[in-house]
Design an enzyme around this catalytic site. Structure first.
Site: not given
Length: 387
Positions: A132, A141, A165-166, A242, A366, A368
């Site tokens: 994703f 964010s 960061w996947i 999310l 997902e 912070t």
């Protein structure tokens, strides 16, 4: 002697089916994952493809989705499965969560019928792995600032940009990629063998080492018009995904906390200090009691949110409540457990430091903690503090 969650009578709050699913996942984890977790973490690798097929065989991939080979379980049952997976390692739960609650959910909820039929059955069996692509190097964010773009070229779309960061990126067969278009932010189903697509793996991690984490590079990736999600524009699409993933984390983080507490109680009962068990000291028992209390409270919150989701009543603000509380408390439990284990707590002979390091990532992905605090603050005040 009672296990921490037995004090809260949790089993009595679950249906027979939910307990059966929980026990099945726990048995799988004990047999297939636990003997290898320290090695996977130490070597920073995980047999993702092999595990995906085995997890698919159990019906855990997209298990809370309907149709297309998915099991169609309750949301609560899915949450309990996440708990047992993360009791092994956050990386294992992330593999399942990204596959089912992000990639598969996105295709199921927003994809065309052609996209669903092409990908979901194979993803449910683990034959195909998904990732994703929303987060970017400079936009985590604030996903609305994304720079990845899709432009029309005749009947095709051409994508340029990068995601960061996947999870599952380097082993994925398909990527759900969100990009800015003239019509607004749009999702695309991208086969990872498309020319111009690459997914270099991110190395030297100190957290989530038993997980595949990657960058996605889109260098003129050409896709047919049918690759775009047909009916959603803007952030509504990715944010709905999310929320699905965050729900699994509400339960999952408690699995890591429970595993830390179970291991610590066992250690404290066996470790002799000044000629008597460490567990017999008042300070140790006070720590264990406080941790059991927070674990149980988090579990009751998770189950309540699960029942709301199954009734179709769960709101995004409530998911933020669960994610903020349960991950924060799970990390606190892991850190406190380490103090009881002393020097033994920093080795891979015990799961505590591994869980603590993993939870440092879970605390910030997902959404912070700060983002969830502001979501809750907005719900309480009616004022947005994001801008």
């Amino acid at each position: 002697m009672q296990a921490p969650l037995e004090l809260f009578g949790i089993d009595g709050l679950l249906s027979d089916e939910e307990r059966a699913i929980r026990d099945t996942v726990r048995a799988f984890v004990d047999d297939r994952a636990r003997p290898h977790l320290a090695e996977w973490y130490d070597d920073a690798r995980i047999p993702a493809r092999e595990l995906a097929v085995e997890l698919g065989r159990l019906g855990l991939l997209g298990m809370h989705l309907e149709g297309y080979g998915c099991a169609g379980t309750s949301a609560t049952a899915y949450g309990l499965a996440c708990l047992e997976l993360e009791a092994a390692d956050s990386g294992l739960r992330s593999l399942v969560s990204v596959q089912g609650s992000l990639a598969m959910f996105a295709i199921r909820r927003w994809g065309s019928e052609e996209q669903r039929e092409e990908w979901l059955p194979r993803m449910a069996t683990g034959e195909a792995i998904g990732c994703f692509g929303l987060t970017e190097p400079d936009f985590g964010s604030d996903p609305g600032g994304m720079r990845t773009r899709a432009v029309r070229d005749g009947a095709d779309w051409v994508l340029h940009g990068a995601k960061m960061w996947i999870t599952n990126g380097s082993v994925a067969d398909v990527a759900v990629v969100w990009a800015r278009t003239e019509e607004g932010i749009c999702g695309f189903v991208v086969p990872t063998d498309a020319p111009g697509f690459s997914a270099p793996e991110i190395r030297r991690k100190l957290s989530l080492r038993a997980s595949v984490t990657s960058e996605l590079v889109l260098d003129g990736v050409r896709l047919p018009a049918s690759a775009a999600f047909p009916d959603v524009r803007g952030l509504r699409g990715p944010l709905s995904c999310l929320d699905e993933a965050r729900f699994g984390i509400v339960f999952g983080a408690l699995g890591a906390a429970r595993d830390c507490l179970d291991a610590t109680i066992s250690y404290a009962r066996e470790r002799a200090i000044f000629d008597k068990p460490l567990a017999s000291y008042q300070l140790t028992q006070a720590k264990l009691a406080d941790m059991a209390l927070e674990l149980g409270k988090g579990m009751l919150l998770a189950l309540h949110l699960g029942r709301l989701k199954d009734a179709g009543q769960l709101q995004p603000d409530q998911v933020s409540l669960g994610k903020l509380n349960n991950v924060r408390e799970a990390l606190g439990i892991a850190r406190q457990c380490r103090t009881i284990l002393g020097a033994a707590g920093i080795t891979l002979e015990h799961p505590v430091m591994r869980h603590a390091n993993n939870l440092e990532s879970v605390l910030t992905y997902e959404g912070t903690s700060e983002v969830h605090q502001l979501v809750i603050g907005r719900a309480l005040t009616g004022e947005s503090a994001f801008r």
